[in-house]
Enzyme design. Structure first.
Site, mmCIF file in Angstrom:
data_model
loop_
_atom_site.group_PDB
_atom_site.id
_atom_site.type_symbol
_atom_site.label_atom_id
_atom_site.label_comp_id
_atom_site.label_asym_id
_atom_site.label_seq_id
_atom_site.Cartn_x
_atom_site.Cartn_y
_atom_site.Cartn_z
ATOM 1 N N CYS A 285 0.815 -1.224 0.000
ATOM 2 C CA CYS A 285 0.000 0.000 0.000
ATOM 3 C C CYS A 285 0.842 1.265 0.000
ATOM 4 C CB CYS A 285 -0.923 0.004 1.218
ATOM 5 S SG CYS A 285 -1.986 -1.449 1.340
ATOM 6 N N HIS B 250 11.849 2.869 5.933
ATOM 7 C CA HIS B 250 11.832 1.422 5.680
ATOM 8 C C HIS B 250 12.385 0.702 6.905
ATOM 9 C CE1 HIS B 250 11.787 -2.321 3.539
ATOM 10 N NE2 HIS B 250 11.548 -1.735 2.378
ATOM 11 N N HIS C 255 -4.894 19.465 6.649
ATOM 12 C CA HIS C 255 -5.626 18.231 6.361
ATOM 13 C C HIS C 255 -4.675 17.039 6.453
ATOM 14 C CE1 HIS C 255 -8.728 20.920 4.821
ATOM 15 N NE2 HIS C 255 -7.819 21.467 4.040
ATOM 16 N N ASN D 295 -10.509 -0.398 1.823
ATOM 17 C CA ASN D 295 -9.074 -0.181 1.660
ATOM 18 C C ASN D 295 -8.714 -0.458 0.203
ATOM 19 O OD1 ASN D 295 -6.300 -0.164 1.659
ATOM 20 N ND2 ASN D 295 -6.065 -1.540 3.403
#
Length: 524
Positions: free
Chosen positions: A263, A342, A424, A461
């Protein structure tokens, strides 16, 4: 001492308890009675209660590395200012008249031209987001939670235990009754093929790109760079080749296909596009982010492999980026910061989300039970690195002042207010539980979480494209104003946490191609 250190570390770990209904006992002395168990898991760490200075240092390294030109150019700029001041003393209005000195005028024009050339040549070009679109599948793919369970039962792929588990997850997921799923995955006795996956990929990708080209009036032959990301489905020819073939893109296009990165790959694609646009200025880059549900669907009884069935849904986003300076006047946003984290060096993070086969050889995505804690650690590192790039100077000074001089055994470190950096926030719409934990730890209001919760409810999702559906929601309700900063946060296998920050260049009105347009009209 080692025992004491272990004790202190254990006290810092937070846990969450969950009551699990395991059904009715079939035999034994308690036959016919309900069987419950209490599952205790590690919760999302309170990562804002402690700050790792290693990541703060990394944030300042990014700041100097990405904006070093401005620090280097400070001295020449000061010299130019002095030069202009001295030149101004010597040049009078007679220089601009016919009686003025022609060499002086030529000298002034040449100097201004050189300064403009230096500015355009050495200042890195900005990355502008011209427009983007999020694909909304046809209504024939719309699937309610009740219909999901009915189709799952009829498919014959799942045991009662697997069906009960999925029903329980769906009930607590935060997903509504209007999400989209391909019907192929529920077909009894049907073995999912590569053709099924390519058909779904073509439907969502081509639909998103068609809408984008129509909205921007950009011709396919004008696109210089193409980046397609999809986590699980990687075919030959690639998905990027599918897009090139369908839209007949130019033969010298720079084409890239990103696979296996989950994702978080959508932000990675933006990062790659930015780098390519810096190398090839004045070009257009098309980014297509998607996931193919047909190839993530699992038809077995392994519970940790059933979770993706309950959350992942069809969707795709197409984004048009540009490094042309003139495009600033028609672009929606400009890219301000992008930070990638990562955690793959840690074995537990590396193995947290995997594509694997169960004992029966059935393929599916496996999600570790500690994924919330793992994701929290990655998010902590990412936002700590991002802080120096986005927080106001006053917040950074306050933090360091408290850290250096306000230490005590009873007081907690001062936590910077990230709400001061963004108007936001778009958090990857993974699940209700994850969004609840992030809201609590980042101390975000319901207004900040609204785009993520509404996207999870309406579209589920959609993997890497989820943060774009969330931004589209903000635009559909006219919440984005000129100068607003939007923070997109994504997570992915590996384990990765990525952030990208955009700044609105104008007031954004609800676009006609929004996937939310009917929903907003219904609400109003």
């Amino acid at each position: 001492m080692p025992a004491m250190e272990r004790s202190l570390q254990e006290e810092e770990v937070s846990y969450s308890a969950e009551i699990v209904n395991q059904g009715v006992e079939d035999s034994g002395p308690y036959a016919g009675s309900l069987n419950f168990s209490v599952r205790v898991r590690r919760a999302l760490p309170d990562f804002l209660s402690s700050v790792n200075l290693k990541y703060v240092k990394l944030g300042y390294h990014y700041l100097i590395g990405h904006h070093g030109f401005y620090f280097i150019a400070a001295a020449p700029a000061a010299l130019c200012a002095i030069l202009f001041a001295e030149l101004g003393k010597q040049i009078t209005w007679q220089c601009y008249s016919l009686q003025g000195s022609i060499p002086d005028l030529l000298y002034l024009v040449l100097l201004l031209g050189l300064l403009l050339y230096a500015y355009l040549g050495f200042t890195p070009p900005s990355t502008y987001l011209i427009d983007y679109t999020c694909f909304r599948p046809p209504d024939e793919f719309k699937t309610s939670k009740e219909e999901f369970m009915e189709l799952a039962r009829k498919s014959g792929r799942f045991s009662d235990r697997a069906l009960n588990f999925q029903q329980g997850v769906l009930k607590r997921s935060g997903i509504g009754d209007e999400t989209y799923l391909p019907r192929t995955i529920f077909r009894p006795g049907h073995k999912i093929t590569l053709k099924d996956g390519r058909e779904e990929a073509g439907l969502v990708m081509f639909g998103a790109v068609n809408e984008l080209l129509a909205a921007t009036k950009v011709r396919p032959k004008d696109i210089d760079i193409l980046i397609v990301n999809c986590g699980v489905l990687n075919t030959t020819p690639s998905l990027s080749a599918m897009v090139i073939n369908h839209f007949k893109l130019r033969q010298d296009i720079h084409s890239f296909n990103i696979g296996g990165m989950g994702c978080a790959a959508g932000v990675i694609a933006i990062d790659l596009a930015r780098d390519l646009l810096n190398v090839h200025p004045g070009r257009y880059a098309l980014v297509v982010s998607t996931e193919v549900i047909t190839y993530t669907w699992y038809g077995g009884d392994n519970l940790d492999m059933l979770l993706p069935n309950c959350f992942f849904r069809m969707g795709a986003a197409a984004i048009l980026l540009s490094s042309r300076r003139l495009d600033r006047w028609r672009a929606k946003y400009v890219l301000k910061q992008l930070v990638r984290t990562h955690k793959g060096m840690d074995d537990r993070s590396y193995k947290s989300i995997r594509l694997k086969e169960d004992a029966q050889g059935t393929q599916g995505l496996s999600v570790n039970k500690d994924i919330i804690e793992i994701g929290g650690d990655a998010l902590k590192a990412n936002i700590t690195t991002l802080g120096p790039l986005v927080l106001p100077v006053s917040e950074q000074i306050h933090f360091f002042n408290n850290f250096l001089f306000g230490k005590s055994n009873t007081s907690k470190p001062y936590i910077p207010n990230y709400k001061l950096a963004f108007e936001h926030v778009c958090v990857l719409a993974t699940s209700k539980k994850v969004l609840d934990e992030i809201q609590k730890n980042l101390n975000l209001t319901e207004e900040y979480m609204e785009p993520s919760r509404e996207t999870l409810r309406r579209f589920g999702n959609t993997s890497s494209s989820s943060v774009w559906y969330e931004l589209a929601y903000l635009e559909a309700i006219s919440k984005v104003r000129k100068g607003d900063r939007i923070w997109q946060i994504s997570f992915g296998s590996g384990f990765k946490c990525n952030s990208v920050v955009w700044k609105a260049l104008r007031n954004i009105h609800p676009p006609p191609h929004s996937p939310w347009i009917e929903n907003v009209r219904t609400q109003t």
